[in-house]
Design a protein around this motif. Structure first.
Motif, PDB file in Angstrom:
ATOM      1  N   ALA A  28      38.252  29.697  43.840  1.00  0.00           N
ATOM      2  CA  ALA A  28      38.256  31.026  43.240  1.00  0.00           C
ATOM      3  C   ALA A  28      37.369  31.979  44.026  1.00  0.00           C
ATOM      4  CB  ALA A  28      37.798  30.951  41.786  1.00  0.00           C
ATOM      5  N   LEU A  29      36.208  31.464  44.463  1.00  0.00           N
ATOM      6  CA  LEU A  29      35.279  32.295  45.224  1.00  0.00           C
ATOM      7  C   LEU A  29      35.882  32.705  46.563  1.00  0.00           C
ATOM      8  CD1 LEU A  29      32.460  33.539  45.414  1.00  0.00           C
ATOM      9  CD2 LEU A  29      31.626  31.346  46.287  1.00  0.00           C
ATOM     10  N   VAL A  30      36.489  31.749  47.272  1.00  0.00           N
ATOM     11  CA  VAL A  30      37.118  32.051  48.559  1.00  0.00           C
ATOM     12  C   VAL A  30      38.269  33.034  48.371  1.00  0.00           C
ATOM     13  CG1 VAL A  30      38.475  31.082  50.455  1.00  0.00           C
ATOM     14  CG2 VAL A  30      36.435  29.887  49.631  1.00  0.00           C
ATOM     15  N   SER A  31      39.035  32.861  47.291  1.00  0.00           N
ATOM     16  CA  SER A  31      40.142  33.781  47.007  1.00  0.00           C
ATOM     17  C   SER A  31      39.637  35.199  46.804  1.00  0.00           C
ATOM     18  CB  SER A  31      40.894  33.312  45.752  1.00  0.00           C
ATOM     19  OG  SER A  31      41.915  34.233  45.406  1.00  0.00           O
ATOM     20  N   GLY A  48      53.510  33.056  39.463  1.00  0.00           N
ATOM     21  CA  GLY A  48      52.135  32.908  39.012  1.00  0.00           C
ATOM     22  C   GLY A  48      51.961  31.711  38.096  1.00  0.00           C
ATOM     23  N   LYS A  49      52.900  31.548  37.182  1.00  0.00           N
ATOM     24  CA  LYS A  49      52.842  30.400  36.266  1.00  0.00           C
ATOM     25  C   LYS A  49      52.907  29.085  37.046  1.00  0.00           C
ATOM     26  CE  LYS A  49      55.522  27.964  32.754  1.00  0.00           C
ATOM     27  NZ  LYS A  49      56.766  27.919  31.960  1.00  0.00           N
ATOM     28  N   ARG A  50      53.790  29.052  38.025  1.00  0.00           N
ATOM     29  CA  ARG A  50      53.984  27.832  38.804  1.00  0.00           C
ATOM     30  C   ARG A  50      52.676  27.426  39.515  1.00  0.00           C
ATOM     31  NH1 ARG A  50      58.223  29.627  41.913  1.00  0.00           N
ATOM     32  NH2 ARG A  50      59.714  29.377  40.211  1.00  0.00           N
ATOM     33  N   MET A  51      51.938  28.439  40.009  1.00  0.00           N
ATOM     34  CA  MET A  51      50.719  28.170  40.769  1.00  0.00           C
ATOM     35  C   MET A  51      49.582  27.631  39.899  1.00  0.00           C
ATOM     36  SD  MET A  51      50.651  31.431  43.387  1.00  0.00           S
ATOM     37  CE  MET A  51      49.204  30.827  44.246  1.00  0.00           C
ATOM     38  N   GLN A  52      49.619  27.898  38.581  1.00  0.00           N
ATOM     39  CA  GLN A  52      48.538  27.462  37.705  1.00  0.00           C
ATOM     40  C   GLN A  52      48.915  26.316  36.776  1.00  0.00           C
ATOM     41  OE1 GLN A  52      45.089  28.441  37.439  1.00  0.00           O
ATOM     42  NE2 GLN A  52      45.770  28.934  39.509  1.00  0.00           N
ATOM     43  N   MET A  53      50.130  25.831  36.890  1.00  0.00           N
ATOM     44  CA  MET A  53      50.591  24.747  36.007  1.00  0.00           C
ATOM     45  C   MET A  53      49.710  23.515  36.128  1.00  0.00           C
ATOM     46  SD  MET A  53      53.219  25.428  34.054  1.00  0.00           S
ATOM     47  CE  MET A  53      54.046  23.877  33.767  1.00  0.00           C
ATOM     48  N   GLN A  54      49.387  23.121  37.353  1.00  0.00           N
ATOM     49  CA  GLN A  54      48.604  21.902  37.552  1.00  0.00           C
ATOM     50  C   GLN A  54      47.194  22.054  36.994  1.00  0.00           C
ATOM     51  OE1 GLN A  54      48.545  20.480  41.580  1.00  0.00           O
ATOM     52  NE2 GLN A  54      47.090  18.832  41.152  1.00  0.00           N
ATOM     53  N   GLN A  55      46.563  23.203  37.261  1.00  0.00           N
ATOM     54  CA  GLN A  55      45.216  23.416  36.757  1.00  0.00           C
ATOM     55  C   GLN A  55      45.191  23.416  35.230  1.00  0.00           C
ATOM     56  OE1 GLN A  55      42.611  23.430  38.704  1.00  0.00           O
ATOM     57  NE2 GLN A  55      43.904  23.259  40.517  1.00  0.00           N
ATOM     58  N   LEU A 115      47.547  39.037  39.439  1.00  0.00           N
ATOM     59  CA  LEU A 115      48.011  38.130  38.397  1.00  0.00           C
ATOM     60  C   LEU A 115      47.344  36.763  38.527  1.00  0.00           C
ATOM     61  CD1 LEU A 115      49.865  37.384  36.042  1.00  0.00           C
ATOM     62  CD2 LEU A 115      51.657  36.867  37.719  1.00  0.00           C
ATOM     63  N   LEU A 116      47.202  36.276  39.754  1.00  0.00           N
ATOM     64  CA  LEU A 116      46.575  34.972  39.959  1.00  0.00           C
ATOM     65  C   LEU A 116      45.125  34.988  39.483  1.00  0.00           C
ATOM     66  CD1 LEU A 116      46.790  32.107  41.036  1.00  0.00           C
ATOM     67  CD2 LEU A 116      46.136  32.969  43.299  1.00  0.00           C
ATOM     68  N   ASN A 117      44.398  36.074  39.771  1.00  0.00           N
ATOM     69  CA  ASN A 117      43.012  36.186  39.298  1.00  0.00           C
ATOM     70  C   ASN A 117      42.941  36.128  37.778  1.00  0.00           C
ATOM     71  OD1 ASN A 117      41.880  36.415  41.844  1.00  0.00           O
ATOM     72  ND2 ASN A 117      41.882  38.645  41.850  1.00  0.00           N
ATOM     73  N   GLY A 147      36.843  38.500  40.106  1.00  0.00           N
ATOM     74  CA  GLY A 147      38.266  38.413  39.794  1.00  0.00           C
ATOM     75  C   GLY A 147      38.842  39.631  39.118  1.00  0.00           C
ATOM     76  N   ILE A 148      38.285  40.027  37.976  1.00  0.00           N
ATOM     77  CA  ILE A 148      38.818  41.168  37.232  1.00  0.00           C
ATOM     78  C   ILE A 148      38.560  42.483  37.962  1.00  0.00           C
ATOM     79  CG2 ILE A 148      38.637  42.506  35.098  1.00  0.00           C
ATOM     80  CD1 ILE A 148      40.283  39.959  34.830  1.00  0.00           C
ATOM     81  N   PRO A 149      37.331  42.758  38.461  1.00  0.00           N
ATOM     82  CA  PRO A 149      37.135  44.000  39.209  1.00  0.00           C
ATOM     83  C   PRO A 149      38.086  44.143  40.392  1.00  0.00           C
ATOM     84  CG  PRO A 149      35.019  43.040  38.658  1.00  0.00           C
ATOM     85  CD  PRO A 149      36.046  42.030  38.273  1.00  0.00           C
TER      86      PRO A 149
END
Length: 421
Positions: free
Chosen positions: A241-244, A273-280, A310-312, A377-379
């Motif tokens: 998340a930090l690197v992103s 977006g959903k697909r990228m966070q399914m595993q987490q 959206l990912l954030n 992330g949000i900012p």
């Protein structure tokens, strides 16, 4: 009001400088910069017998005047800014010069300063640069009617020539100082930001390496290997998340105002977006509900920025939800289109929302966000939405979950398929 046509001729004359004027000018000969501007405001009062005199800088939109030097009732006072509408100054900056011998406050009843100071007489002389652009003015005000003669006008003319040059120099110097200060501050905050980020990355990486080394060397009880692996994954997610955030921030800084304008499908973006966070989400036993919207919703914007925003939001939703579910929805109406992410997590107070939605204009603001522990992330997502003409809004209560909306106004809706607004 009169414009003294008889004095115009004196401006072009070759009359010798009056001894009184000469003495005043000699008193200004050995000073420059802001010291000169202050001295000339006092000298104008001395020459005209005025109560107030100032040198002002005209704003770029020509709607206001910023005093650079002001001598008022026998003393120099702090600078101020005032609007020109309804004041004699508005006429001054559009003419060769402007004179009201008396009754000026009656001519401009909306100028409360004239009334409060009981001003009767007014003289304004514009300061015009070599390109014919008005950059400011010399102004004198008196509680008594002003007796205008060629002596006064000659002094105003001669003083204005140098005052214009000093004002130009002041403006350029101020711009240079502001630019230099902004550059130094930006470089400093970048250095502090990178130092802070380096520290935040060093400790988690050391922990990950330590856990992995223990597993590699067989120094961990087989029953505890899963716990060690979970710790490594948790730390890895934080670093990811930090690197992103860093990559997103660098991209925004490099892109500046160069934002892509392309037509893309919000529904497809939501599914990706959903697909990228399914595993987490699955690793925390969280369920991401099926997206009900199946038809395309086309908008014109920057698909890369939208996906990052959206990912954030989804990373936060998974991170701060321990039990329950996450819902991603896409909708469109007469006001525009949006992707909404709703979770059943810990929620936020109004104070917290206020902190994380505080404007972050550039990289110089990031150190502050890391210092207060708000994260980027949000900012960053707010910046990404605003750069393409959209908005990010948050609805939340502590213990009641959070809903974040990525909204695109109707102006960004696309009629690609012919049946959309």
């Amino acid at each position: 009001m009169s414009y003294m046509p008889d004095t115009v001729q004196s401006f072009g004359s070759n009359l010798e400088i009056n001894p009184t004027i000469k003495a005043l000018l000699e008193g200004l000969a050995n000073v420059s910069g802001i010291t000169y501007l202050k001295a000339v405001s006092k000298s104008i009062c001395d020459a005209l017998g005025a109560d107030i005199a100032l040198v002002g800088q005209l704003s770029e939109d020509r709607q206001s005047m910023q005093t650079i030097a002001m001598y008022r009732f026998g003393e120099h006072v702090d600078d101020l800014q005032y609007g020109l509408k309804g004041t004699p100054c508005a006429e001054t900056v559009t003419r060769d010069y402007c004179i009201y011998r008396k009754g000026v406050q009656h001519e401009f009843p909306d100028d409360q300063d004239l009334v409060d100071d009981a001003i009767e007489g007014y003289i304004g002389y514009p300061l015009i640069d070599e390109n014919g652009k008005t950059i400011g003015a010399i102004i004198a005000l008196s509680q008594q009617p002003i007796e205008v003669d060629s002596l006064i006008m000659d002094f105003a003319r001669i003083a204005a020539a140098r005052t214009r040059a000093e004002l130009q120099h002041y403006i350029l110097q101020k711009k240079l100082q502001d630019t230099l200060s902004d550059s130094l501050i930006l470089n400093y905050t970048k250095s502090m930001f990178m130092a802070n980020i380096s520290h935040e990355m060093h400790n988690p990486l050391a922990s990950m390496i330590g856990y992995a080394a223990l597993i590699r060397d067989g120094q961990v009880d087989p029953k505890e290997v899963r716990d060690f692996a979970n710790s490594i994954c948790t730390i890895g997610e934080t670093l990811q998340a930090l690197v992103s955030d860093i990559i997103s921030l660098s991209s925004l800084e490099l892109w500046g105002n160069s934002i892509a304008r392309e037509t893309f499908d919000l529904t497809d973006t939501a599914i990706a977006g959903k697909r990228m966070q399914m595993q987490q989400a699955a690793s925390k036993n969280l369920k991401i509900l099926p997206i009900k919207q199946t038809e395309p919703v086309y908008i014109t914007g920057d698909v890369t920025l939208t996906k990052k925003a959206l990912l954030n939001v989804l990373i936060n939703a998974v991170k701060y939800t321990e039990n329950g579910e996450i819902e991603i929805s896409v909708s469109k109406d007469e006001n525009g289109a949006e992707i909404a992410v709703k979770d059943t997590g810990i929620g936020m107070s109004a104070a917290k929302i206020s902190v994380i939605t505080k404007p972050m204009k550039d990289i110089g603001s990031t150190y502050e966000f890391h210092q207060n522990g708000s994260g980027l992330g949000i900012p960053l997502s707010i910046m990404m939405m605003e750069k393409q003409g959209g908005q990010l809004s948050i609805e939340s209560e502590e213990g009641e979950g959070t809903t974040v909306r990525l909204h695109f106004p109707k102006e960004l809706l696309s009629d690609k398929e012919g049946d959309f607004i």
